[in-house]
Design a protein around this motif. Structure first.
Motif, PDB file in Angstrom:
ATOM      1  N   SER A  78     -31.692 111.564  39.765  1.00 34.62           N
ATOM      2  CA  SER A  78     -33.143 111.811  40.005  1.00 34.62           C
ATOM      3  C   SER A  78     -34.016 111.258  38.718  1.00 34.62           C
ATOM      4  O   SER A  78     -34.981 110.772  38.777  1.00 34.62           O
ATOM      5  CB  SER A  78     -33.477 113.226  40.459  1.00 34.62           C
ATOM      6  N   ARG A 113     -28.839 121.833  30.405  1.00 34.83           N
ATOM      7  CA  ARG A 113     -27.446 121.077  31.231  1.00 34.83           C
ATOM      8  C   ARG A 113     -26.719 120.500  30.288  1.00 34.83           C
ATOM      9  O   ARG A 113     -25.476 120.455  30.347  1.00 34.83           O
ATOM     10  CB  ARG A 113     -28.247 120.026  32.212  1.00 34.83           C
ATOM     11  N   TRP A 118     -19.688 116.688  34.357  1.00 33.76           N
ATOM     12  CA  TRP A 118     -20.951 117.436  35.075  1.00 33.76           C
ATOM     13  C   TRP A 118     -20.482 118.874  35.118  1.00 33.76           C
ATOM     14  O   TRP A 118     -19.236 118.959  35.409  1.00 33.76           O
ATOM     15  CB  TRP A 118     -21.100 116.649  36.174  1.00 33.76           C
ATOM     16  N   ARG A 119     -21.696 119.490  35.224  1.00 33.05           N
ATOM     17  CA  ARG A 119     -21.453 121.031  35.646  1.00 33.05           C
ATOM     18  C   ARG A 119     -22.507 121.211  36.889  1.00 33.05           C
ATOM     19  O   ARG A 119     -23.606 120.580  36.917  1.00 33.05           O
ATOM     20  CB  ARG A 119     -21.789 121.841  34.714  1.00 33.05           C
ATOM     21  N   GLY A 120     -22.215 121.903  37.900  1.00 32.24           N
ATOM     22  CA  GLY A 120     -23.146 122.170  38.904  1.00 32.24           C
ATOM     23  C   GLY A 120     -23.505 120.823  39.595  1.00 32.24           C
ATOM     24  O   GLY A 120     -22.745 119.832  39.844  1.00 32.24           O
ATOM     25  N   ASN A 121     -24.767 120.632  39.794  1.00 33.39           N
ATOM     26  CA  ASN A 121     -25.417 119.534  40.537  1.00 33.39           C
ATOM     27  C   ASN A 121     -25.935 118.382  39.241  1.00 33.39           C
ATOM     28  O   ASN A 121     -26.938 117.751  39.567  1.00 33.39           O
ATOM     29  CB  ASN A 121     -26.549 119.610  41.367  1.00 33.39           C
ATOM     30  N   ASP A 122     -25.394 118.493  37.980  1.00 37.15           N
ATOM     31  CA  ASP A 122     -25.917 117.609  36.788  1.00 37.15           C
ATOM     32  C   ASP A 122     -25.886 116.084  37.380  1.00 37.15           C
ATOM     33  O   ASP A 122     -27.231 115.550  37.121  1.00 37.15           O
ATOM     34  CB  ASP A 122     -24.812 117.624  35.785  1.00 37.15           C
ATOM     35  N   SER A 123     -24.888 115.560  38.080  1.00 39.29           N
ATOM     36  CA  SER A 123     -24.908 114.123  38.701  1.00 39.29           C
ATOM     37  C   SER A 123     -26.062 113.938  39.477  1.00 39.29           C
ATOM     38  O   SER A 123     -26.910 113.111  39.213  1.00 39.29           O
ATOM     39  CB  SER A 123     -23.505 114.011  39.467  1.00 39.29           C
ATOM     40  N   THR A 124     -26.299 114.717  40.349  1.00 40.69           N
ATOM     41  CA  THR A 124     -27.845 114.562  41.288  1.00 40.69           C
ATOM     42  C   THR A 124     -28.916 114.525  40.348  1.00 40.69           C
ATOM     43  O   THR A 124     -29.946 113.672  40.476  1.00 40.69           O
ATOM     44  CB  THR A 124     -27.910 115.423  42.649  1.00 40.69           C
ATOM     45  N   TRP A 125     -29.258 115.580  39.378  1.00 42.37           N
ATOM     46  CA  TRP A 125     -30.236 115.678  38.631  1.00 42.37           C
ATOM     47  C   TRP A 125     -30.360 114.537  37.802  1.00 42.37           C
ATOM     48  O   TRP A 125     -31.674 114.037  37.501  1.00 42.37           O
ATOM     49  CB  TRP A 125     -29.978 117.069  37.878  1.00 42.37           C
TER      50      TRP A 125
END
Length: 388
Positions: free
Chosen positions: A81, A109, A71-78
């Motif tokens: 969702s 992403r 992941w980069r940045g908030n990839d996991s949360t995105w």
């Protein structure tokens, strides 16, 4: 980066390992989640291979030790969702105004993850996730499911994919042979198109069937509850299950609001463990009358490994698996269902068909470790520039 440089780099990371970034937009969020379970099984099998250093870009969930996230940045949360909304295909189909921006964000992403990864090779699940492969020449292995074949019909999609494949070694790997001609036609001049079946968990091969004396015969349907996935199930099965001699038990998440007939025994989603331990052993067989764009349904493979005969609609995906009247029954019309049930009501014919199904599955499909070995061989050949 050429193949020699890649292998030199792999030697520097111990045990001649090479790094693989596996990308998927589906993955189970917990041990009880059904979504993307086959991806989890593949990840577990690849992680068991000592020569592979695995990095994973997918929704968050339980992963084996030693697997790194990509992941980069908030990839996991995105990604989490996105999965809660039903996934990118669902959003584009049901809510296109909201699905298009999500699709563009997904491509951005993925592109960022590919560019920043130190992987030697990309393992991309599903064609749409290959569109944004970076132009750095790193090899790619792209898996293809049945729904991907619909994607190829969209205007400009083949051009975008060909652009992404240009200048690199690419293996396009459908999980069913019926997809090969169209993929060869679209990409055979710039990519290696190879059929690579997924695996089957060994628990299904070990299952022991048992018929319950003086009890109604239980048939199972395991499916997402949508109109396309159910197909003609209710209409064609009603005359044969509206009595106490047979029962049809339906398992799966309700993804569309569909009124179920009173004679259907609906249980909601069920884990593989529950199906394997509590339902498959005493089942008469599996029924699927889907009209969906199937690839090679995993539940059918598991049923065959478990020794269950299958009654199925005549789709390319089902014809690809079943030998009509030998290990299952392909149905073109409603009366075919009655004919199939009459044959498989006989315990001897039922067990013979199930044995043939299990033998075929063991010979042609094998386990998830067998599947991982098939992919690992292709990784090596792609890195060496000889995937053909």
């Amino acid at each position: 980066m050429n193949a020699t440089t890649l292998h030199d780099a792999a030697e520097m990371h111990g045990s001649a390992r090479y790094r693989v970034l596996l990308a998927s937009t589906s993955y189970p969020s917990s041990l009880n989640d059904w979504k993307g379970l086959f991806i989890q099984r593949l990840v577990e099998a690849l992680a068991r291979r000592p020569e592979i250093g695995l990095q994973l870009w997918c929704p968050p969930g339980p992963v084996p030790s030693g697997v790194q996230d990509g992941w980069r940045g908030n990839d996991s949360t995105w990604l989490n969702s996105l999965l809660e909304r039903g996934g990118i295909a669902h959003m584009l189909r049901k809510h296109p105004a909201r699905g298009l921006p999500l699709s563009l964000s997904l491509m951005y992403r993925l592109r960022r993850a590919y560019q920043h990864s130190q992987a030697h090779i990309f393992h991309v699940n599903w064609l749409q996730n290959a569109i944004t492969l970076p132009g750095d020449g790193r090899p790619a292995l792209v898996t293809v499911l049945g729904t991907d074949m619909q994607l190829l019909r969209l205007p400009g999609m083949r051009t975008l994919l060909r652009r992404a494949f240009d200048g690199r070694q690419v293996a396009i790997c459908p999980n069913a042979e019926w997809m090969l001609p169209d993929l060869e036609s679209a990409f055979g001049d710039i990519a290696h198109v190879r059929f690579v079946p997924f695996g089957i968990d060994p628990r299904w091969y070990a299952l022991e069937r048992r018929f319950v004396a003086n009890a109604p015969s239980r048939w199972l349907c395991v499916s997402r509850i949508t109109r396309a996935k159910l197909g003609t199930l209710f209409e064609w099965c009603a005359p044969h299950f509206a009595n106490r001699q047979r029962e049809l038990h339906l398992f799966g998440p309700m993804q569309e609001q569909i009124e179920l007939p009173e004679w259907i025994h609906y249980h909601g989603p069920a884990s593989p463990e529950e199906l394997c331990d509590n339902w498959f052993p005493s089942a008469q067989g599996l029924i699927t009358l889907s009209q969906h764009a199937e690839g090679r349904p995993q539940v059918m493979l598991e049923a065959m490994a478990a020794g269950l005969p299958i009654i199925a609609s005549r789709l390319p995906a089902h014809e690809d698996l079943l030998d009509h009247r030998e290990d299952g029954w392909l149905c073109d019309r409603a009366t075919d269902v009655g004919d199939a049930l009459a044959v498989f009501d006989d315990a001897s014919a039922n067990l013979q068909a199930g044995t043939r199904a299990r033998t075929w599955a063991a010979r042609e499909i094998g386990s998830w470790d067998d599947c991982a070995a098939r992919y690992a061989n292709l990784y090596r050949r792609l890195l060496d520039g000889r995937a053909a």
